[in-house]
Design an enzyme around this catalytic site. Structure first.
Site, PDB file in Angstrom:
ATOM      1  N   LYS A  22      -3.152 -13.837 -24.271  1.00 13.11           N
ATOM      2  CA  LYS A  22      -4.622 -13.711 -24.350  1.00 13.11           C
ATOM      3  C   LYS A  22      -5.004 -12.648 -25.381  1.00 13.11           C
ATOM      4  CE  LYS A  22      -6.691 -10.963 -21.256  1.00 13.11           C
ATOM      5  NZ  LYS A  22      -7.608  -9.884 -21.716  1.00 13.11           N
ATOM      6  N   ASN A  23      -4.294 -11.493 -25.340  1.00 14.57           N
ATOM      7  CA  ASN A  23      -4.720 -10.367 -26.180  1.00 14.57           C
ATOM      8  C   ASN A  23      -4.249 -10.460 -27.618  1.00 14.57           C
ATOM      9  OD1 ASN A  23      -6.115  -9.407 -24.047  1.00 14.57           O
ATOM     10  ND2 ASN A  23      -4.705  -7.729 -23.566  1.00 14.57           N
ATOM     11  N   ARG A  92     -15.722  -7.856 -23.110  1.00 12.66           N
ATOM     12  CA  ARG A  92     -15.814  -6.719 -24.040  1.00 12.66           C
ATOM     13  C   ARG A  92     -15.147  -7.035 -25.370  1.00 12.66           C
ATOM     14  NH1 ARG A  92     -16.477  -2.397 -22.768  1.00 12.66           N
ATOM     15  NH2 ARG A  92     -15.036  -1.597 -24.331  1.00 12.66           N
ATOM     16  N   CYS A 116     -16.569  -1.008 -17.818  1.00  8.61           N
ATOM     17  CA  CYS A 116     -16.081  -2.079 -16.945  1.00  8.61           C
ATOM     18  C   CYS A 116     -15.397  -1.405 -15.765  1.00  8.61           C
ATOM     19  CB  CYS A 116     -15.132  -3.004 -17.713  1.00  8.61           C
ATOM     20  SG  CYS A 116     -13.553  -2.265 -18.040  1.00  8.61           S
ATOM     21  N   ARG A 121     -14.767   2.674 -21.508  1.00  6.40           N
ATOM     22  CA  ARG A 121     -14.394   1.794 -22.628  1.00  6.40           C
ATOM     23  C   ARG A 121     -15.259   1.998 -23.878  1.00  6.40           C
ATOM     24  NH1 ARG A 121     -11.644  -2.552 -20.440  1.00  6.40           N
ATOM     25  NH2 ARG A 121     -10.608  -2.747 -22.460  1.00  6.40           N
ATOM     26  N   PRO A 122     -15.356   3.215 -24.414  1.00 10.42           N
ATOM     27  CA  PRO A 122     -16.196   3.445 -25.600  1.00 10.42           C
ATOM     28  C   PRO A 122     -15.660   2.689 -26.816  1.00 10.42           C
ATOM     29  CG  PRO A 122     -14.799   5.340 -25.199  1.00 10.42           C
ATOM     30  CD  PRO A 122     -14.606   4.430 -24.016  1.00 10.42           C
ATOM     31  N   LEU A 125     -14.797   4.822 -31.960  1.00 13.74           N
ATOM     32  CA  LEU A 125     -13.809   4.851 -33.053  1.00 13.74           C
ATOM     33  C   LEU A 125     -13.962   3.637 -33.969  1.00 13.74           C
ATOM     34  CD1 LEU A 125     -10.662   6.035 -31.056  1.00 13.74           C
ATOM     35  CD2 LEU A 125     -12.238   7.442 -32.399  1.00 13.74           C
ATOM     36  N   ASP A 303      -1.437  -2.183 -18.715  1.00 18.78           N
ATOM     37  CA  ASP A 303      -1.737  -3.516 -18.165  1.00 18.78           C
ATOM     38  C   ASP A 303      -0.688  -3.984 -17.161  1.00 18.78           C
ATOM     39  OD1 ASP A 303      -3.260  -4.986 -21.147  1.00 18.78           O
ATOM     40  OD2 ASP A 303      -3.919  -3.474 -19.730  1.00 18.78           O
ATOM     41  N   ILE A 325      -4.293   6.042 -19.812  1.00 12.89           N
ATOM     42  CA  ILE A 325      -5.114   5.289 -20.761  1.00 12.89           C
ATOM     43  C   ILE A 325      -6.548   5.136 -20.285  1.00 12.89           C
ATOM     44  CG2 ILE A 325      -5.358   3.115 -22.034  1.00 12.89           C
ATOM     45  CD1 ILE A 325      -2.859   4.675 -22.844  1.00 12.89           C
ATOM     46  N   ARG A 395      -9.412 -14.884 -15.952  1.00 16.82           N
ATOM     47  CA  ARG A 395      -9.687 -14.416 -17.314  1.00 16.82           C
ATOM     48  C   ARG A 395      -8.414 -14.328 -18.131  1.00 16.82           C
ATOM     49  NH1 ARG A 395     -13.697  -9.462 -17.844  1.00 16.82           N
ATOM     50  NH2 ARG A 395     -13.006  -9.913 -19.958  1.00 16.82           N
TER      51      ARG A 395
HETATM   52  C1  EPZ Z   1      -6.910  -3.358 -25.198  1.00 20.81           C
HETATM   53  O1  EPZ Z   1      -8.159  -2.838 -24.798  1.00 20.81           O
HETATM   54  C2  EPZ Z   1      -6.601  -4.518 -24.268  1.00 20.81           C
HETATM   55  N1  EPZ Z   1      -7.608  -5.553 -24.420  1.00 20.81           N
HETATM   56  C3  EPZ Z   1      -6.554  -4.023 -22.821  1.00 20.81           C
HETATM   57  O2  EPZ Z   1      -6.150  -5.121 -22.010  1.00 20.81           O
HETATM   58  C4  EPZ Z   1      -5.490  -2.938 -22.718  1.00 20.81           C
HETATM   59  O3  EPZ Z   1      -5.486  -2.434 -21.399  1.00 20.81           O
HETATM   60  C5  EPZ Z   1      -5.791  -1.816 -23.716  1.00 20.81           C
HETATM   61  O4  EPZ Z   1      -5.891  -2.367 -25.057  1.00 20.81           O
HETATM   62  C6  EPZ Z   1      -4.700  -0.745 -23.727  1.00 20.81           C
HETATM   63  O5  EPZ Z   1      -3.489  -1.321 -24.037  1.00 20.81           O
HETATM   64  C7  EPZ Z   1      -7.511  -6.423 -25.455  1.00 20.81           C
HETATM   65  O6  EPZ Z   1      -6.604  -6.355 -26.258  1.00 20.81           O
HETATM   66  C8  EPZ Z   1      -8.576  -7.473 -25.537  1.00 20.81           C
HETATM   67  P1  EPZ Z   1      -8.023   0.784 -26.390  1.00 20.81           P
HETATM   68  P2  EPZ Z   1      -8.938  -1.787 -25.754  1.00 20.81           P
HETATM   69  O7  EPZ Z   1      -9.124   0.794 -27.377  1.00 20.81           O
HETATM   70  O8  EPZ Z   1      -8.625  -2.064 -27.171  1.00 20.81           O
HETATM   71  C9  EPZ Z   1     -10.101   5.015 -25.866  1.00 20.81           C
HETATM   72  C10 EPZ Z   1      -6.272  -6.594 -20.206  1.00 20.81           C
HETATM   73  O9  EPZ Z   1      -5.990  -6.356 -19.029  1.00 20.81           O
HETATM   74  N2  EPZ Z   1     -11.035   4.585 -26.912  1.00 20.81           N
HETATM   75  O10 EPZ Z   1      -6.609   0.722 -26.886  1.00 20.81           O
HETATM   76  O11 EPZ Z   1     -10.344  -1.755 -25.324  1.00 20.81           O
HETATM   77  C11 EPZ Z   1     -10.269   4.217 -24.575  1.00 20.81           C
HETATM   78  O12 EPZ Z   1     -11.282   4.804 -23.772  1.00 20.81           O
HETATM   79  C12 EPZ Z   1      -7.080  -5.598 -21.012  1.00 20.81           C
HETATM   80  O13 EPZ Z   1      -5.870  -7.592 -20.850  1.00 20.81           O
HETATM   81  C13 EPZ Z   1     -11.998   5.482 -27.359  1.00 20.81           C
HETATM   82  O14 EPZ Z   1     -12.095   6.606 -26.893  1.00 20.81           O
HETATM   83  O15 EPZ Z   1      -8.242  -0.419 -25.362  1.00 20.81           O
HETATM   84  C14 EPZ Z   1      -8.909   4.325 -23.942  1.00 20.81           C
HETATM   85  O16 EPZ Z   1      -8.812   5.560 -23.251  1.00 20.81           O
HETATM   86  C15 EPZ Z   1      -7.646  -4.514 -20.122  1.00 20.81           C
HETATM   87  N3  EPZ Z   1     -12.866   5.087 -28.341  1.00 20.81           N
HETATM   88  C16 EPZ Z   1      -7.956   4.378 -25.133  1.00 20.81           C
HETATM   89  O17 EPZ Z   1      -8.772   4.688 -26.273  1.00 20.81           O
HETATM   90  C17 EPZ Z   1     -12.787   3.835 -28.913  1.00 20.81           C
HETATM   91  O18 EPZ Z   1     -13.584   3.537 -29.834  1.00 20.81           O
HETATM   92  C18 EPZ Z   1      -7.230   3.084 -25.416  1.00 20.81           C
HETATM   93  O19 EPZ Z   1      -8.204   2.044 -25.422  1.00 20.81           O
HETATM   94  C19 EPZ Z   1     -11.794   2.931 -28.449  1.00 20.81           C
HETATM   95  C20 EPZ Z   1     -10.921   3.344 -27.452  1.00 20.81           C
END
Ligand code: EPZ
Length: 417
Positions: A22-23, A92, A116, A121-122, A125, A303, A325, A395
């Site tokens: 999916k991802n 998202r 969520c 989930r900001p 960045l 995950d 995370i 999902r």
């Molecule tokens: C991806 O989410 C995955 N989703 C998530 O899978 C997964 O849990 C996550 O990466 C971590 O591996 C998809 O790929 C669609 P991040 P993502 O940005 O990209 C912080 C599932 O179950 N952050 O790597 O949203 C954030 O708060 C889903 O399939 C900022 O601060 O995660 C977190 O602490 C759930 N500012 C850390 O970075 C930003 O602009 C990592 O989040 C972006 C992120």
């Protein structure tokens, strides 16, 4: 809303074919916005998030046909560059259209994703990096408004590393003027898959899978035919299914090299695991306690945290989870407690005291991976477990009850009336 009902206690035996990731599919679908030429995608998983992304792309002018995991996609003209709240609030990952729209269409209006169940989930960045590349970005009434005359290469440092942030910027940079360097880039396999797809479309990306990715912008991209990588989290989830039921499963069409940390963890927790080029065989053994800390790839994936917690509830001792995370990714703990688990939560730490057995109960799914941990617990609990709100599960898991019942689980879906 559908429910899933499981009568626990049957060790699982047999083979499960792993579906596409999916991802990896989500960013690759978003990347089809980058060119008017046709694409063919294979091994696309049949899960709700993919259907949502396809609907969003159709609303932007995409022509998408296909079935059984093979889709042809063409977006000869972008007819809308808006991703409204109605779409983004259900998924998202809609934010992944922002980079490609800016790169090709020079304009995008995407709803700001809310939080969520697992955290705030900001996406700061993503926006800061796109601004560095010359995008004019304002946020008003919950909408991101972004325009650019032409994106320009920049050196971007992500802190912390972000999976979809890396993906968004990698896509945006493919058509930028000049070279973009992403430092402290996420290294998840899904990013490598996206880079391979983009390079097949004529992009010039070097370093995907490492913490520094260099993208040399090109004037235009072509279409491509591409097969999506297997889902490493689905693979890990079914590995835990074998471990928790003390059964033996062979997982085919998977990539063991993407699961090294999960394989090592499950071996230390008592499973016997052998691997081949595209398969993993796992045999459950007496469950030993173990401590895990979730970290970016290649460490233990967040995950897989909920699934590991389910296994820990039946270990012979005390296990500890440190979730680094997301700030509230223990929603499954309260439901596992309803099944007799002994779990103590403090901030981002969970202490799990193993118990002799779990008992089936009515439980509530709260997010995608939390719901999979409730399925795993239900497979081994005494009696019947009824999981509601299984739309969370749908999902990201393709036909999970069919796959599990084929290897002996007593599991069925009860359709909402
Ligand atoms: C991806 O989410 C995955 N989703 C998530 O899978 C997964 O849990 C996550 O990466 C971590 O591996 C998809 O790929 C669609 P991040 P993502 O940005 O990209 C912080 C599932 O179950 N952050 O790597 O949203 C954030 O708060 C889903 O399939 C900022 O601060 O995660 C977190 O602490 C759930 N500012 C850390 O970075 C930003 O602009 C990592 O989040 C972006 C992120």
């Amino acid at each position: 809303m559908d429910k899933i009902v499981i009568s626990g206690g049957t060790p699982l035996h047999g083979e499960i074919k792993i579906s596409g990731a999916k991802n990896a599919t989500l960013p690759i679908l978003a990347a089809t916005l980058l060119s008017p030429e046709p694409y063919t995608l294979s091994n696309v998983p049949n899960v709700a998030d993919i259907a949502t992304m396809q609907k969003l792309l159709r609303a932007m002018g995409a022509q998408i046909q296909g079935q059984d995991g093979i889709y042809s996609i063409g977006i000869p003209q972008i007819t809308s560059c808006e991703a409204p709240y109605e779409w983004v609030k259900t998924m998202r990952a809609s934010i992944l259209v922002l980079g490609p729209l800016l790169a090709r269409h020079k304009e995008a209006h995407v709803s700001l994703p809310g939080g969520c169940a697992i955290g705030t989930r900001p996406i700061n960045l993503h926006l800061a990096a796109l601004s560095q590349m010359g995008a004019e970005i304002t946020v008003e009434h919950g909408m991101i408004h972004a325009t650019t005359k032409q994106l320009k290469g920049a050196t971007i440092f992500f802190e912390p590393s972000t999976v979809t942030g890396t993906e968004n910027l990698m896509m945006a940079a493919t058509l930028a003027e000049g070279t973009t360097i992403l430092k402290n880039a996420a290294q998840e396999p899904e990013i490598t898959d996206l880079a391979q797809f983009l390079n097949q479309c004529g992009a010039n990306i070097v370093g995907a899978g490492t913490d520094q990715i260099t993208i040399h912008g090109v004037p235009a991209l072509s279409g491509a035919s591409y097969t999506i990588m297997p889902d490493r989290i689905e693979t890990g989830t079914f590995m835990v299914a074998a471990a928790i039921t003390q059964g033996e499963l062979t997982l085919s069409d998977c990539r063991p090299e993407n699961l090294t940390c999960v394989i090592n963890t499950l071996k230390k927790m008592g499973s016997d695991i052998t691997t081949g080029k595209k398969w993993i065989r796992i045999k459950g053994g007496p469950i030993r306690p173990f401590d895990i800390t979730t970290l970016p790839y290649p460490e233990f994936p967040t995950d897989m945290q909920a699934q590991a917690m389910a296994l820990m509830t039946l270990s012979s001792g005390l296990s500890k989870i440190t979730e680094t995370i997301f700030e509230s990714r223990f929603n499954h703990a309260a439901e596992l407690r309803r099944m007799g688990a002994q779990i103590y939560i403090e901030h981002n730490y969970a202490i799990v005291q193993g118990v002799k057995s779990l008992s089936g109960a009515k439980v509530l799914a709260s997010d995608l991976r939390a719901s999979s941990s409730l399925v795993l617990a239900g497979l081994v609990a005494n009696g019947e477990t009824e999981i509601s709100r299984v739309y969370h599960l749908d999902r990201g898991y393709e036909k999970i009850e069919e796959k599990l019942s084929r290897v002996g689980a007593n599991i069925k879906r009860v359709k909402a009336v």
